[in-house]
Scaffold this active site. Structure first.
Site, PDB file in Angstrom:
ATOM      1  N   LYS A  89      10.659   7.206  24.843  1.00 48.69           N
ATOM      2  CA  LYS A  89      10.873   5.990  24.064  1.00 48.69           C
ATOM      3  C   LYS A  89      11.733   5.039  24.878  1.00 48.69           C
ATOM      4  O   LYS A  89      12.503   5.480  25.733  1.00 48.69           O
ATOM      5  CB  LYS A  89      11.592   6.309  22.744  1.00 48.69           C
ATOM      6  CG  LYS A  89      11.371   5.267  21.676  1.00 48.69           C
ATOM      7  CD  LYS A  89      10.047   5.474  20.970  1.00 48.69           C
ATOM      8  CE  LYS A  89       9.842   4.532  19.825  1.00 48.69           C
ATOM      9  NZ  LYS A  89       8.756   5.020  18.951  1.00 48.69           N
ATOM     10  N   GLY A 115       8.692  -2.219   4.262  1.00 49.78           N
ATOM     11  CA  GLY A 115       8.435  -2.687   5.631  1.00 49.78           C
ATOM     12  C   GLY A 115       7.083  -3.363   5.677  1.00 49.78           C
ATOM     13  O   GLY A 115       6.094  -2.793   5.205  1.00 49.78           O
ATOM     14  N   GLY A 164       5.715  -4.848   8.598  1.00 46.57           N
ATOM     15  CA  GLY A 164       5.332  -5.099   9.992  1.00 46.57           C
ATOM     16  C   GLY A 164       3.953  -4.514  10.243  1.00 46.57           C
ATOM     17  O   GLY A 164       3.127  -4.419   9.333  1.00 46.57           O
ATOM     18  N   ASN A 165       3.721  -4.102  11.482  1.00 51.21           N
ATOM     19  CA  ASN A 165       2.391  -3.593  11.848  1.00 51.21           C
ATOM     20  C   ASN A 165       1.972  -2.409  10.976  1.00 51.21           C
ATOM     21  O   ASN A 165       0.865  -2.397  10.430  1.00 51.21           O
ATOM     22  CB  ASN A 165       2.379  -3.218  13.337  1.00 51.21           C
ATOM     23  CG  ASN A 165       1.092  -2.516  13.742  1.00 51.21           C
ATOM     24  OD1 ASN A 165       0.972  -1.297  13.610  1.00 51.21           O
ATOM     25  ND2 ASN A 165       0.110  -3.266  14.199  1.00 51.21           N
ATOM     26  N   ALA A 166       2.847  -1.432  10.809  1.00 50.61           N
ATOM     27  CA  ALA A 166       2.454  -0.238  10.046  1.00 50.61           C
ATOM     28  C   ALA A 166       2.350  -0.544   8.547  1.00 50.61           C
ATOM     29  O   ALA A 166       1.326  -0.282   7.914  1.00 50.61           O
ATOM     30  CB  ALA A 166       3.454   0.893  10.291  1.00 50.61           C
ATOM     31  N   GLY A 167       3.397  -1.137   7.980  1.00 56.59           N
ATOM     32  CA  GLY A 167       3.448  -1.330   6.529  1.00 56.59           C
ATOM     33  C   GLY A 167       2.422  -2.312   6.008  1.00 56.59           C
ATOM     34  O   GLY A 167       1.726  -2.040   5.019  1.00 56.59           O
TER      35      GLY A 167
END
Ligand code: GLU
Length: 444
Positions: free
Chosen positions: A106, A246, A248-251
């Site tokens: 990471k 959230g 963003g991209n995932a949520g």
């Protein structure tokens, strides 16, 4: 006693718990408790006003026994070395639990991307890439997007690395734009993978659209065509009530995919706050509202919520898709979902985990629930290395095959060992990494 919130200490605790259950050799356990390699870089960036600003960034390669290191790069004001270490450990277990040939890594840069111009972000990204270039590469360590980084960030990394090498190296990052070797389906992959495992978990309870056998036979990833327009797996969420923390991209994409399939998304939130409408939110309209106002709050017809209140909404499925340490011992008892699917990394503390388990809530752990992103990153890397491109359907079918198998491997372990899903997932993953180390042997 105060609760441990240092993510790296939490990651170590999670490992320690399964080391005993797996009878891991002491030396291997000790080896797996620490990252293999850590790089800290302090570097200057020219800002738009002419000032030179110093930034600090990290790249941590946790383990490479199963293959090259893999994991995203995060831009956030709260990035710390311990956070990056934890995220790198979780990547190691994540790639192992879905059985893709990678280790874990990471990266992160301490910055506030919301207050930086595109030009500043580009210069920071390029300089950071140059600083970490000695340790990354398609065979070494392959970055990808994470919190507040995206396909554009990956394009800058790919270009900078390529300039240093003197030729184009598309395999150095994943999550790239399509024009430079990105993969169809990568942008939605974290959310889609999460949707697949949520579907598996719901099915195991009393949720029925078709039998598990029927569903699996209907779409294996071996070239069986899906009904037109149905890349998601040929099923319907049938009014399952969902809350997402959230956006963003995932949520946001998880909310969109699940609502497109008949799920009722009643609450969503972003860093500024949440919204609730028990009749269900029109996710396309919420996405437009967020694009024009910068937040989901103030959406017409919905009640505004405090940012963390979304976690306590009564629902079937809660999807934490923001940051670490959101469900803690302070609020775990207030969670009213039947299933918690961790699209974020590390959203639940070990104490909260115990409380949720005692309440009978199924937690689909991060290393399984959000592994769809890195799985399609693997597909992208394979495509980039071969300069050969797959259809979106192909990508999604293969993703489904991998997610369903991982889900089965984990729940199989849970049944034989009588453990919760996080412990089961860790047992599968840590055993695979330990096996790889034992097979390779210790050098020299
Ligand atoms: N940042 C994502 C994660 O936490 C994706 C990593 C990758 O694709 O390498 O899983």
């Amino acid at each position: 006693m105060t609760e441990e919130l240092n993510p790296f200490k939490i990651a170590q605790q999670q490992l320690d718990k399964v080391a005993g259950l797996l009878n891991l050799k002491k030396g291997i356990h000790e080896y797996l408790r620490y990252p293999h390699r850590e790089l800290t870089v302090n570097f200057p960036v020219k800002m738009d006003n002419g000032d030179i600003k110093e930034f600090t960034g990290y790249r941590v390669q946790y383990n490479n026994a199963r293959g090259p290191c893999k994991g995203g790069i995060r831009y956030h004001w709260n990035v710390s070395l311990d956070e990056v270490r934890a995220l790198a450990a979780w990547m190691t277990w994540k790639t192992a639990v879905v059985g893709i040939p990678y280790g874990g890594a990471k990266g992160g840069v301490i910055c506030n991307p919301k207050e930086m111009s595109q030009g500043e972000l580009e210069r920071m990204t390029r300089r950071f890439t140059a600083e970490i270039s000695p340790i990354i590469g398609p065979e070494r360590d392959i970055p990808a997007p994470d919190v507040y980084t995206d396909a554009q960030t990956m394009a800058w990394i790919m270009d900078t690395y390529s300039m240093i090498k003197g030729y184009s190296v598309p395999g150095v990052v994943t999550g790239k734009p399509l024009h430079i070797g990105g993969s169809l389906g990568r942008n939605e992959a974290t959310a889609r993978g999460c949707m697949f495992v949520v579907r598996e978990a719901l099915q195991k309870t009393d949720y029925k659209v078709c039998s598990p056998e029927e569903w699996r036979q209907r779409e294996t990833y071996e070239d069986k065509p899906l009904p037109d327009g149905d890349e998601g797996g040929g099923y319907h969420f049938d009014d399952t009530v969902v809350a997402v923390q959230g956006f963003g991209n995932a949520g946001s994409i998880a909310a969109k995919l699940i609502s497109d399939k008949g799920g009722r998304i009643i609450a969503v939130s972003d860093s500024k706050g949440g919204i609730l409408n028990k009749d269900g939110l029109d996710i396309d309209a919420v996405l437009e509202h967020k694009a024009s106002t910068g937040t989901v709050q103030g959406f017409e017809g919905a009640e505004n919520l405090e940012p963390k209140a979304v976690l306590e909404v009564k629902c079937d499925v809660l999807i934490p898709a923001a940051l670490e340490n959101q469900i803690t011992k302070e609020n775990a008892d207030n969670i009213k979902a039947k299933i918690v699917a961790e699209a974020a990394n590390g959203p639940t503390t070990p104490e909260a985990d115990r409380i949720l388990y005692e309440k009978g809530i199924t937690v689909i752990p991060d290393i399984l629930a959000n592994a769809g992103g890195v799985t399609v990153s693997y597909f992208e890397w394979v495509q980039s290395l071969q300069s050969f491109f797959w259809s979106e359907r192909d990508v999604n079918m293969r993703l489904k095959g991998i997610m369903v198998k991982a889900y089965d491997d984990v729940t199989g372990m849970c049944q034989t060992e009588n453990v919760d899903m996080r412990t089961g997932a860790y047992m599968v993953a840590v055993q695979r990494v330990a096996d790889a180390i034992m097979h390779r042997g210790i050098f020299p």
